[in-house]
Design a protein around this motif. Structure first.
Motif, PDB file in Angstrom:
ATOM      1  N   ARG A   8       0.751  -1.173  -0.024  1.00 55.59           N
ATOM      2  CA  ARG A   8       0.098   0.124   0.192  1.00 55.59           C
ATOM      3  C   ARG A   8       0.945   1.288   0.099  1.00 55.59           C
ATOM      4  NH1 ARG A   8      -4.814  -1.074   4.133  1.00 55.59           N
ATOM      5  NH2 ARG A   8      -4.975   1.263   4.087  1.00 55.59           N
ATOM      6  N   ALA A  11       2.256   2.002  -3.247  1.00 51.78           N
ATOM      7  CA  ALA A  11       1.146   2.580  -4.116  1.00 51.78           C
ATOM      8  C   ALA A  11       0.771   3.785  -3.753  1.00 51.78           C
ATOM      9  CB  ALA A  11      -0.014   1.451  -4.293  1.00 51.78           C
ATOM     10  N   GLY A  12       1.184   4.477  -2.747  1.00 50.07           N
ATOM     11  CA  GLY A  12       0.980   5.937  -2.535  1.00 50.07           C
ATOM     12  C   GLY A  12      -0.381   6.040  -1.348  1.00 50.07           C
ATOM     13  N   ASP A  13      -0.370   4.924  -0.639  1.00 46.42           N
ATOM     14  CA  ASP A  13      -1.480   5.348   0.418  1.00 46.42           C
ATOM     15  C   ASP A  13      -0.608   5.648   1.513  1.00 46.42           C
ATOM     16  OD1 ASP A  13      -2.694   4.653   2.865  1.00 46.42           O
ATOM     17  OD2 ASP A  13      -3.644   2.733   2.215  1.00 46.42           O
ATOM     18  N   ARG A  14      -1.095   7.003   2.078  1.00 47.72           N
ATOM     19  CA  ARG A  14      -0.356   7.685   3.184  1.00 47.72           C
ATOM     20  C   ARG A  14      -0.643   7.151   4.401  1.00 47.72           C
ATOM     21  NH1 ARG A  14      -0.296  12.489   0.567  1.00 47.72           N
ATOM     22  NH2 ARG A  14      -0.544  13.914   1.901  1.00 47.72           N
ATOM     23  N   ARG A  15      -1.710   6.509   4.745  1.00 46.92           N
ATOM     24  CA  ARG A  15      -1.919   5.996   6.051  1.00 46.92           C
ATOM     25  C   ARG A  15      -0.971   4.662   6.194  1.00 46.92           C
ATOM     26  NH1 ARG A  15      -4.671   5.785  10.621  1.00 46.92           N
ATOM     27  NH2 ARG A  15      -6.262   4.310  11.135  1.00 46.92           N
ATOM     28  N   ALA A  18       2.442   6.297   6.878  1.00 51.48           N
ATOM     29  CA  ALA A  18       2.559   6.725   8.115  1.00 51.48           C
ATOM     30  C   ALA A  18       2.591   5.635   9.342  1.00 51.48           C
ATOM     31  CB  ALA A  18       1.521   7.622   8.568  1.00 51.48           C
ATOM     32  N   ARG A  19       1.815   4.560   9.122  1.00 54.69           N
ATOM     33  CA  ARG A  19       1.782   3.339  10.076  1.00 54.69           C
ATOM     34  C   ARG A  19       3.263   2.711   9.839  1.00 54.69           C
ATOM     35  NH1 ARG A  19      -1.857   0.816  12.847  1.00 54.69           N
ATOM     36  NH2 ARG A  19      -2.676   3.047  13.041  1.00 54.69           N
ATOM     37  N   SER A  22       5.647   4.597  12.088  1.00 55.45           N
ATOM     38  CA  SER A  22       5.434   4.318  13.427  1.00 55.45           C
ATOM     39  C   SER A  22       5.942   3.079  13.936  1.00 55.45           C
ATOM     40  CB  SER A  22       3.864   4.214  13.682  1.00 55.45           C
ATOM     41  OG  SER A  22       3.427   5.577  13.522  1.00 55.45           O
ATOM     42  N   LEU A  23       5.855   1.975  13.145  1.00 54.06           N
ATOM     43  CA  LEU A  23       6.134   0.750  13.511  1.00 54.06           C
ATOM     44  C   LEU A  23       7.657   0.556  13.673  1.00 54.06           C
ATOM     45  CD1 LEU A  23       3.641  -1.428  11.383  1.00 54.06           C
ATOM     46  CD2 LEU A  23       3.742  -1.286  13.719  1.00 54.06           C
ATOM     47  N   PRO A 106      -1.306  16.321  -1.971  1.00 52.89           N
ATOM     48  CA  PRO A 106      -1.269  14.981  -1.918  1.00 52.89           C
ATOM     49  C   PRO A 106       0.114  14.716  -2.382  1.00 52.89           C
ATOM     50  CG  PRO A 106      -2.739  15.660  -3.810  1.00 52.89           C
ATOM     51  CD  PRO A 106      -2.481  17.025  -3.038  1.00 52.89           C
ATOM     52  N   TYR A 109       4.348  14.803   1.662  1.00 56.08           N
ATOM     53  CA  TYR A 109       4.081  13.948   3.020  1.00 56.08           C
ATOM     54  C   TYR A 109       4.949  14.683   4.243  1.00 56.08           C
ATOM     55  CZ  TYR A 109       4.179  10.267   6.740  1.00 56.08           C
ATOM     56  OH  TYR A 109       4.011   9.744   7.834  1.00 56.08           O
TER      57      TYR A 109
ATOM     58  N   ILE B  69      -3.378  11.464  10.020  1.00 64.30           N
ATOM     59  CA  ILE B  69      -2.971  10.385   9.082  1.00 64.30           C
ATOM     60  C   ILE B  69      -1.683  10.728   8.866  1.00 64.30           C
ATOM     61  CG2 ILE B  69      -3.443   9.519   6.666  1.00 64.30           C
ATOM     62  CD1 ILE B  69      -5.892   9.535   8.350  1.00 64.30           C
ATOM     63  N   GLN B  70      -0.958  11.655   8.535  1.00 63.91           N
ATOM     64  CA  GLN B  70       0.410  11.663   8.246  1.00 63.91           C
ATOM     65  C   GLN B  70       1.150  11.384   9.479  1.00 63.91           C
ATOM     66  OE1 GLN B  70       1.644  15.192   5.969  1.00 63.91           O
ATOM     67  NE2 GLN B  70       0.060  15.053   4.475  1.00 63.91           N
ATOM     68  N   ASP B  72       0.177   9.657  12.159  1.00 66.12           N
ATOM     69  CA  ASP B  72      -0.187   8.608  12.675  1.00 66.12           C
ATOM     70  C   ASP B  72      -0.306   8.460  14.058  1.00 66.12           C
ATOM     71  OD1 ASP B  72      -0.974   5.855  12.552  1.00 66.12           O
ATOM     72  OD2 ASP B  72       1.128   4.887  12.902  1.00 66.12           O
ATOM     73  N   PRO B 164      -6.033  12.586  -0.162  1.00 62.11           N
ATOM     74  CA  PRO B 164      -6.025  13.244   1.019  1.00 62.11           C
ATOM     75  C   PRO B 164      -7.587  13.835   1.116  1.00 62.11           C
ATOM     76  CG  PRO B 164      -4.865  14.382  -0.456  1.00 62.11           C
ATOM     77  CD  PRO B 164      -4.887  13.198  -1.117  1.00 62.11           C
TER      78      PRO B 164
END
Lengths: 315, 172
Positions: A8, A11-15, A18-19, A22-23, A106, A109, B69-70, B72, B164
């Motif tokens: 993801r 493919a450009g999924d920002r969520r 971001a996750r 974090s991980l 978009p 980031y 979102i960005q 997290d 977004p």
């Protein structure tokens, strides 16, 4: 593990992006395997470090630089590092305040990171966060360091082009002569150039650079760019200087050299960590502490103590 | 060579393994410019060992959701004094749902009339910290209500991949 996230985020999924950051920042189980895969996907971004003293205008300058790079149709990611409180472990990350104009784009980031106990202007996870963003196919990744003084030069381990931001009136030329931050600059930015003393600051930097015999003659000569980040003046020149620098690195083979230097320091750092883990597992913290006491009390010496431990570890 | 090796092998970053930190977005939606309260709470959360992303004043719902979102974040704390909460809060919750970000704890504080509280809670917004709430209570509330296993949960799929949120699409 994390296959879905990696698919993801590429493919450009920002969520998902971001996750993943974090991980990795939290050292979650499986994050090293994910980093191994991400590392293979990256290597295309131009990684720019922006450092300088607190209040020099780094965040505003980064925002303007991103706007300029967006005008040139690039996708840009930003990692903005702010300090963690050494007393409570908490942090206030306020760099986004200056970046509101670009926050909804978009193709931009922005990620705020706390330094989490690291000194040197970055957090220990910064390089790995860059790895994630590189895999996500950003054209430029800008790392804004903690407000840094004279020797916070960790950014050289993470970036390809380093901008050192200074402002008029930051002190006499002896401040600038001190070791460290000036030696790492690939580009100087005299920000707030509408203030009195801007030309003096430029002249001082020029003089210092001319004294810098440590720099290879064939090497890159860091340009000095005057900017007013509040209005964006001078920022196109800064973007040009950075484009010239990466082109120079590529043409001269120094990009590979820099990459190897960084890879080397990363491997050694990981080996060092692994060694510490082995010491912990084989010798144990109690025995280690006992040896420390012996050496401090002069019942033993550090060389013999280390040799004995090496033998025990089978080194 | 040996010297450089030892320097490189002991970078200053080898302090301690990073631990999970609670990340909170403190945001001021709407047009009131009074952010003293938001700053006091940001500071209290920091002193509680959390990482606080502060966005500044006059944030639109889309800006808040995009920042959440960005970054997290685990939680969003909305501070509002203007009285526009019944107009703004539903938009924020809709945008979060649209991004599949329903796992984020959303709280509000500021001037929230008693008669609006049931409706705010029905939107899924928690806390509702009025004047006089102690900062320690807010810190404790965040700590108690952020699920520790949140990071291990798979992300819900997005309806629109990577797009977004915008304020315009939610006006209807």
């Amino acid at each position: 593990m994390y296959d879905d996230l990696i698919t993801r985020l590429t493919a450009g999924d920002r969520r998902a992006l971001a996750r993943m950051v974090s991980l990795i920042e939290n050292g979650a189980p499986g994050s090293q395997e994910a980093l191994a895969r991400l590392h293979a996907l990256g290597g295309h971004a131009h990684i720019i470090g922006v450092t300088g003293s607190p209040g020099a205008g780094k965040s505003t300058l980064v925002m303007q630089l991103v706007r300029e790079l967006r005008r040139r149709a690039a996708r840009v990611a930003i990692i903005a590092v702010d300090p963690t409180s050494p007393f409570t472990g908490g942090a206030i990350l306020g760099d986004r305040i200056r970046m509101q104009d670009i926050g909804g784009d978009p193709n931009v980031y922005i990620r705020s990171m706390a330094s989490r106990g690291s000194v040197g202007g970055l957090s220990s996870a910064t390089r790995d966060a860059v790895r994630v963003l590189d895999a996500a196919a950003f054209d430029h990744i800008i790392i804004e360091t903690v407000g840094a003084g004279q020797a916070e030069v960790e950014i050289v381990r993470a970036a390809q082009s380093i901008v050192v931001v200074t402002v008029p009136g930051m002190g006499d030329d002896i401040q600038a002569l001190k070791a460290g931050i000036l030696e790492i600059a690939d580009c100087f930015c005299v920000n707030k150039a509408d203030r009195p003393g801007a030309d003096g600051a430029v002249a001082e930097l020029r003089m210092l650079l001319s004294l810098d015999t440590g720099r290879d003659k064939a090497a890159w000569k860091p340009p000095i760019v005057k900017t007013i980040a509040a209005t964006g003046e001078g920022v196109p020149a800064l973007a040009d200087a950075l484009a010239n620098h990466i082109a120079f690195l590529r043409a001269s083979g120094q990009l590979v050299e820099r990459g190897e230097r960084q890879a080397r320091s990363e491997i050694l750092a990981l080996l060092y960590q692994a060694l510490l883990a082995r010491v912990d597992a084989t010798i144990g913290p109690d025995r280690f502490a006992a040896v420390v006491r012996e050496v401090a009390a002069r019942e033993n010496d550090p060389y013999s103590a280390a040799r004995a431990m090496e033998q025990q570890l089978g080194l | 060579m040996a010297e450089q090796t030892s320097l490189d092998a002991t970078p200053q970053t080898q302090v301690a393994p990073t631990a999970r930190k609670i990340r909170v977005l403190v945001a001021k939606p709407g047009l009131d410019g009074h952010d003293r309260g938001a700053k006091v709470i940001a500071r209290a959360l920091r002193d509680g060992g959390m990482e606080v992303i502060y966005t500044g004043i006059r944030q639109t719902p889309a800006m808040i959701v995009e920042a959440a979102i960005q970054e997290d974040v685990d939680a969003i704390l909305l501070s509002i004094l203007s009285g526009a909460h019944m107009a703004i809060f539903p938009k924020i919750m809709d945008l979060l749902r649209g991004q599949g970000a329903t796992d984020i704890l959303v709280m509000a504080g500021g001037i929230l009339p008693d008669e609006d509280i049931p409706a705010i809670e029905a939107m899924g917004i928690k806390g509702n910290f009025g004047p006089g709430t102690s900062t320690q209570d807010i810190v404790a509330y965040v700590r108690a209500n952020v699920p520790p296993e949140r990071m291990a949960q798979p992300l819900p799929p997005l309806q629109t991949l990577g797009t977004p949120p915008t304020d315009a699409t939610e006006q209807a």
